[in-house]
Design an enzyme around this catalytic site. Structure first.
Site, PDB file in Angstrom:
ATOM      1  CB  THR A   1      36.437  23.750  27.926  1.00  0.00           C
ATOM      2  OG1 THR A   1      37.359  24.813  27.737  1.00  0.00           O
ATOM      3  CG2 THR A   1      35.175  24.083  27.174  1.00  0.00           C
TER       4      THR A   1
ATOM      5  CB  VAL B   1      37.103  36.506  24.851  1.00  0.00           C
ATOM      6  CG1 VAL B   1      35.922  35.632  24.425  1.00  0.00           C
ATOM      7  CG2 VAL B   1      36.616  37.656  25.728  1.00  0.00           C
TER       8      VAL B   1
ATOM      9  CG  ASP C   1      37.438  27.665  22.135  1.00  0.00           C
ATOM     10  OD1 ASP C   1      37.940  27.932  23.236  1.00  0.00           O
ATOM     11  OD2 ASP C   1      37.047  26.526  21.835  1.00  0.00           O
TER      12      ASP C   1
ATOM     13  CB  THR D   1      37.410  20.955  25.254  1.00  0.00           C
ATOM     14  OG1 THR D   1      38.432  20.955  26.271  1.00  0.00           O
ATOM     15  CG2 THR D   1      37.343  19.559  24.650  1.00  0.00           C
ATOM     16  N   GLY D   2      40.003  22.842  24.616  1.00  0.00           N
ATOM     17  CA  GLY D   2      41.440  22.886  24.338  1.00  0.00           C
ATOM     18  C   GLY D   2      41.893  24.327  24.306  1.00  0.00           C
TER      19      GLY D   2
ATOM     20  N   GLY E   1      41.812  27.761  23.204  1.00  0.00           N
ATOM     21  CA  GLY E   1      40.781  28.522  22.505  1.00  0.00           C
ATOM     22  C   GLY E   1      41.270  29.229  21.253  1.00  0.00           C
TER      23      GLY E   1
HETATM   24  N1  GLY Z   1      38.788  26.291  25.278  1.00  0.00           N
HETATM   25  C1  GLY Z   1      38.743  27.142  26.375  1.00  0.00           C
HETATM   26  C2  GLY Z   1      39.538  28.333  26.248  1.00  0.00           C
HETATM   27  O1  GLY Z   1      40.572  28.353  25.566  1.00  0.00           O
HETATM   28  O2  GLY Z   1      39.178  29.320  26.822  1.00  0.00           O
END
Ligand code: GLY
Length: 305
Positions: free
Chosen positions: A175, A203, A205, A224-225, A227
């Site tokens: 991300t 999908v 976050d 970020t991380g 989701g």
């Molecule tokens: N934070 C990005 C995802 O998990 O898609």
């Protein structure tokens, strides 16, 4: 006080020689955004900063996005203004800059989120050319990790991927994002290829307003991380609510990550924020999260990891 912060993803960078390139990438992106911010637009600043990150193959967004379990690129992106206008795309493919498609969703439709085939069709209608964001490095990484996943037997998907992430923490370098305040409005944006070997159609976050991306009159946040963690905690909105309750952007970032750690443990999450005073905030519970920021009065950007 005008301010902009960008991130290039939270995780662990095992190959230390990559760190200078990652720092150079966030530095270039924040300077690109800063140029727009000085012209007066937080919206252009966030879009252009994120485009710079999407175009840099070292980051997991746009060109250089990670691949799904079946070897495809499916990207997510969102942008939100403090007047609550928002646009997002989920599981989009075949475009260079998902963040720009997300901005078009915000500006040209009455919807907030377009997904999959519909998002691709909308992008073509808006004049976005066909583009393949797949890089050789990601294909090689996909082959190696997929083989490992398959060798271990049945794919009961997420648990195994969680285990793999522990074993290969460098692949959770997921991300990119940016948050800016131009003196009038706050804008937050996020873009990602998601999590490697994710299921088709998964999908994260990033395009979920309130999950990985949020902005209102108090603050903006980009996460970020993993989701699934940010979605379950509505983390971007929760962090912004901490500002509404009186914390500054830094304290709110720390409180948000404390929450993520409390419920889901370390190595899960990072966040960047800007509040309406122009305060910058960033925090992570991972080993690394590349960030760069600029505020009025600074001669050159701060960069850190
Ligand atoms: N934070 C990005 C995802 O998990 O898609």
């Amino acid at each position: 006080m005008v301010a902009i912060i960008v991130h290039g993803g939270a995780g662990t960078i095992k190959k230390e020689e990559r760190i200078p390139k990652v720092l150079q990438g966030v530095r270039e992106a924040v300077l690109t955004g800063w140029k727009e911010l000085r012209r007066g637009s937080a919206l252009d600043a966030v879009e252009e900063a994120i485009k710079a990150l999407e175009d840099n193959p070292i980051f997991n967004a746009g060109t250089g996005s990670v691949l799904t379990i079946d070897g495809k690129v499916e990207m997510d992106a969102a942008i939100m203004r403090s007047n609550l206008n928002a646009g997002a795309v989920a599981s989009i493919w075949g475009v260079k800059n998902p963040i720009s498609v997300a901005r078009k969703v915000m500006e040209k439709t009455d919807h907030v989120l377009l997904a999959g085939e519909g998002a691709v069709r909308f992008a073509r209608l808006m004049g976005f050319d066909e583009y393949d964001p797949t890089t050789e490095e990601r294909v090689e990484q996909w082959k190696e990790l997929r083989e490992k996943l398959l060798k271990e037997g049945n794919i009961t998907h997420w648990k195994k991927i969680s285990k793999l992430i522990k074993e290969y923490p460098e692949v959770l370098r997921s991300t990119v994002g940016a948050v800016a305040f131009d003196g009038e409005e706050i804008v937050a944006g996020t873009s990602t290829g998601g999590v490697f070997l994710k299921m088709f159609g998964r999908v994260g976050d990033t395009p979920i307003i309130g999950g990985g991306t949020y902005a209102n009159e108090f603050a903006g946040a980009s996460c970020t991380g993993l989701g699934e963690v940010a979605i379950k905690l509505a983390l971007a909105k929760t962090a912004v609510d901490f500002v509404r309750l009186g914390l500054n952007a830094q304290k709110a970032s720390e409180a948000a990550i404390e929450l993520a750690t409390k419920y889901f443990g370390n190595d899960t999450m990072g966040i960047i924020m800007v509040d309406r005073e122009g305060n910058i905030g960033f925090e992570k519970n991972t080993k690394h999260m590349s960030v760069a920021y600029m505020k009025k009065g600074m001669k050159k950007p701060f960069t850190g990891i």
